[in-house]
Write a protein that holds these residues in place. Structure first.
Motif, PDB file in Angstrom:
ATOM      1  N   LEU A 112      -2.002  11.023  15.789  1.00 61.30           N
ATOM      2  CA  LEU A 112      -1.512   9.668  16.035  1.00 61.30           C
ATOM      3  C   LEU A 112      -2.544   8.639  15.579  1.00 61.30           C
ATOM      4  CD1 LEU A 112       0.618   7.761  17.242  1.00 61.30           C
ATOM      5  CD2 LEU A 112      -0.554   8.022  19.443  1.00 61.30           C
ATOM      6  N   ALA A 113      -3.798   8.861  15.934  1.00 64.92           N
ATOM      7  CA  ALA A 113      -4.861   7.929  15.525  1.00 64.92           C
ATOM      8  C   ALA A 113      -4.984   7.882  14.006  1.00 64.92           C
ATOM      9  CB  ALA A 113      -6.187   8.333  16.167  1.00 64.92           C
ATOM     10  N   ALA A 114      -4.881   9.042  13.355  1.00 69.59           N
ATOM     11  CA  ALA A 114      -4.975   9.086  11.888  1.00 69.59           C
ATOM     12  C   ALA A 114      -3.856   8.263  11.255  1.00 69.59           C
ATOM     13  CB  ALA A 114      -4.915  10.534  11.394  1.00 69.59           C
ATOM     14  N   LEU A 115      -2.659   8.399  11.788  1.00 70.24           N
ATOM     15  CA  LEU A 115      -1.521   7.674  11.224  1.00 70.24           C
ATOM     16  C   LEU A 115      -1.663   6.168  11.418  1.00 70.24           C
ATOM     17  CD1 LEU A 115       1.137   7.679   9.763  1.00 70.24           C
ATOM     18  CD2 LEU A 115       2.267   8.206  11.932  1.00 70.24           C
ATOM     19  N   ILE A 116      -2.080   5.756  12.595  1.00 68.08           N
ATOM     20  CA  ILE A 116      -2.269   4.323  12.853  1.00 68.08           C
ATOM     21  C   ILE A 116      -3.314   3.758  11.900  1.00 68.08           C
ATOM     22  CG2 ILE A 116      -3.116   2.643  14.553  1.00 68.08           C
ATOM     23  CD1 ILE A 116      -1.798   4.511  16.705  1.00 68.08           C
ATOM     24  N   GLU A 117      -4.394   4.494  11.695  1.00 66.60           N
ATOM     25  CA  GLU A 117      -5.437   4.035  10.768  1.00 66.60           C
ATOM     26  C   GLU A 117      -4.915   3.992   9.333  1.00 66.60           C
ATOM     27  OE1 GLU A 117      -8.323   2.792  11.586  1.00 66.60           O
ATOM     28  OE2 GLU A 117      -8.630   3.493  13.637  1.00 66.60           O
ATOM     29  N   ALA A 118      -4.092   4.982   8.956  1.00 67.67           N
ATOM     30  CA  ALA A 118      -3.535   5.002   7.600  1.00 67.67           C
ATOM     31  C   ALA A 118      -2.639   3.789   7.367  1.00 67.67           C
ATOM     32  CB  ALA A 118      -2.761   6.302   7.366  1.00 67.67           C
ATOM     33  N   ARG A 119      -1.783   3.480   8.335  1.00 66.03           N
ATOM     34  CA  ARG A 119      -0.892   2.319   8.182  1.00 66.03           C
ATOM     35  C   ARG A 119      -1.708   1.027   8.164  1.00 66.03           C
ATOM     36  NH1 ARG A 119       3.599   1.577   5.663  1.00 66.03           N
ATOM     37  NH2 ARG A 119       4.522   3.401   6.674  1.00 66.03           N
ATOM     38  N   SER A 120      -2.731   0.943   8.988  1.00 65.65           N
ATOM     39  CA  SER A 120      -3.595  -0.241   8.967  1.00 65.65           C
ATOM     40  C   SER A 120      -4.257  -0.389   7.608  1.00 65.65           C
ATOM     41  CB  SER A 120      -4.671  -0.140  10.055  1.00 65.65           C
ATOM     42  OG  SER A 120      -4.091  -0.109  11.335  1.00 65.65           O
ATOM     43  N   CYS A 121      -4.752   0.715   7.075  1.00 64.03           N
ATOM     44  CA  CYS A 121      -5.396   0.701   5.761  1.00 64.03           C
ATOM     45  C   CYS A 121      -4.422   0.185   4.701  1.00 64.03           C
ATOM     46  CB  CYS A 121      -5.880   2.107   5.420  1.00 64.03           C
ATOM     47  SG  CYS A 121      -6.703   2.240   3.824  1.00 64.03           S
ATOM     48  N   GLU A 122      -3.204   0.693   4.729  1.00 59.11           N
ATOM     49  CA  GLU A 122      -2.202   0.276   3.749  1.00 59.11           C
ATOM     50  C   GLU A 122      -1.894  -1.215   3.886  1.00 59.11           C
ATOM     51  OE1 GLU A 122       2.376   0.217   2.649  1.00 59.11           O
ATOM     52  OE2 GLU A 122       1.456  -0.103   4.622  1.00 59.11           O
ATOM     53  N   ARG A 123      -1.768  -1.683   5.107  1.00 64.68           N
ATOM     54  CA  ARG A 123      -1.478  -3.102   5.333  1.00 64.68           C
ATOM     55  C   ARG A 123      -2.668  -3.983   4.916  1.00 64.68           C
ATOM     56  NH1 ARG A 123       3.112  -4.365   9.025  1.00 64.68           N
ATOM     57  NH2 ARG A 123       4.747  -3.127   8.065  1.00 64.68           N
ATOM     58  N   PHE A 124      -3.882  -3.525   5.216  1.00 63.59           N
ATOM     59  CA  PHE A 124      -5.065  -4.301   4.825  1.00 63.59           C
ATOM     60  C   PHE A 124      -5.185  -4.375   3.302  1.00 63.59           C
ATOM     61  CE2 PHE A 124      -7.634  -3.384   8.981  1.00 63.59           C
ATOM     62  CZ  PHE A 124      -6.699  -4.094   9.704  1.00 63.59           C
ATOM     63  N   ARG A 125      -4.804  -3.293   2.618  1.00 57.26           N
ATOM     64  CA  ARG A 125      -4.829  -3.322   1.149  1.00 57.26           C
ATOM     65  C   ARG A 125      -3.882  -4.405   0.630  1.00 57.26           C
ATOM     66  NH1 ARG A 125      -1.529  -1.958  -2.488  1.00 57.26           N
ATOM     67  NH2 ARG A 125      -0.233  -0.677  -1.131  1.00 57.26           N
ATOM     68  N   LEU A 126      -2.677  -4.454   1.184  1.00 49.95           N
ATOM     69  CA  LEU A 126      -1.736  -5.494   0.770  1.00 49.95           C
ATOM     70  C   LEU A 126      -2.308  -6.890   1.006  1.00 49.95           C
ATOM     71  CD1 LEU A 126       1.786  -4.284   1.967  1.00 49.95           C
ATOM     72  CD2 LEU A 126       1.051  -4.707  -0.370  1.00 49.95           C
ATOM     73  N   LEU A 127      -2.893  -7.082   2.175  1.00 51.61           N
ATOM     74  CA  LEU A 127      -3.481  -8.388   2.475  1.00 51.61           C
ATOM     75  C   LEU A 127      -4.615  -8.710   1.514  1.00 51.61           C
ATOM     76  CD1 LEU A 127      -3.519  -8.230   6.385  1.00 51.61           C
ATOM     77  CD2 LEU A 127      -1.931  -9.530   4.927  1.00 51.61           C
ATOM     78  N   SER A 128      -5.427  -7.718   1.195  1.00 50.83           N
ATOM     79  CA  SER A 128      -6.573  -7.959   0.309  1.00 50.83           C
ATOM     80  C   SER A 128      -6.122  -8.301  -1.114  1.00 50.83           C
ATOM     81  CB  SER A 128      -7.505  -6.750   0.285  1.00 50.83           C
ATOM     82  OG  SER A 128      -6.945  -5.685  -0.463  1.00 50.83           O
ATOM     83  N   GLU A 129      -4.975  -7.783  -1.512  1.00 52.03           N
ATOM     84  CA  GLU A 129      -4.505  -7.998  -2.883  1.00 52.03           C
ATOM     85  C   GLU A 129      -3.584  -9.208  -3.034  1.00 52.03           C
ATOM     86  OE1 GLU A 129      -4.489  -3.252  -4.095  1.00 52.03           O
ATOM     87  OE2 GLU A 129      -2.575  -4.292  -3.810  1.00 52.03           O
ATOM     88  N   GLN A 130      -2.940  -9.628  -1.948  1.00 55.58           N
ATOM     89  CA  GLN A 130      -1.894 -10.634  -2.109  1.00 55.58           C
ATOM     90  C   GLN A 130      -2.074 -11.929  -1.328  1.00 55.58           C
ATOM     91  OE1 GLN A 130       2.043  -8.982  -1.820  1.00 55.58           O
ATOM     92  NE2 GLN A 130       1.460  -7.149  -2.935  1.00 55.58           N
TER      93      GLN A 130
END
Length: 193
Positions: A112-130
């Motif tokens: 569960l922790a791994a998945l939450i971190e993965a989704r956060s990472c994906e969302r942060f990437r979007l924020l960093s790029e857009q």
């Protein structure tokens, strides 16, 4: 790399840009919860010394991330709003059956922790790029790198403590379940939902 089955719609960033104060508040609480998760793993599973050592490091890192986000809120002349239920995490918790051995419970919490971190990472990437706000874009780029490390650490511990084949199968099932959860959540100004 993250294995997520349903990527975030890039238009989510447009919603975030209209609600920066809300997203920063939600993010601050996410960092607090990540800190609490690490502490909880230490308290619940003290016999796993290598996990405890990594969780101590994670507590320090996550609380420093909370401070960074809180500082961003204050720099912009805002105060941190109140916490709200994280519908994403509440939905994901339904995936795991209650009970089981201590090892099974640990593996489930790590996945569960791994998945939450993965989704956060994906969302942060979007924020960093857009994000048009370049200061915040850079801020999220730096945090994205940390989240990727946390995701791999939690998944690695799950594979270390559980049967690798079973853990990988459960991980794939969880990714499928998470995609369904994401498809049913409204796209709002929160890190996960």
């Amino acid at each position: 790399m993250l294995g997520l089955k349903l990527p975030t719609d890039p238009r989510w960033v447009n919603i975030v840009e209209k609600n920066i104060e809300e997203i920063l508040t939600d993010h601050a609480y996410c960092e607090q919860k990540a800190t609490s998760t690490a502490i909880s793993l230490i308290v619940s599973f003290p016999e796993y010394s290598d996990l405890v050592q990594e969780m101590v490091k994670l507590v320090k890192e996550e609380i420093s991330h909370f401070k960074l986000v809180h500082d961003k809120i204050l720099e912009r002349g805002w105060t941190m709003g109140r916490d709200r239920k994280d519908e994403y995490v509440l939905a994901l918790l339904k995936f795991f059956p209650k009970g089981g051995s201590r090892t099974t419970q640990l593996v489930h919490r790590l996945l569960l922790a791994a998945l939450i971190e993965a989704r956060s990472c994906e969302r942060f990437r979007l924020l960093s790029e857009q994000l048009e706000d370049q200061e915040l874009a850079t801020f999220y780029r730096n945090l994205m790198i940390s989240e990727a490390g946390h995701y791999t650490m939690f998944l690695g511990f799950a594979r270390q403590y559980g049967d690798r084949q079973e853990v990988d199968q459960k991980w794939q099932q969880l990714l499928e379940f998470e995609a369904e959860v994401m498809s049913n959540l409204s796209t709002g100004g929160s890190i996960h939902g």
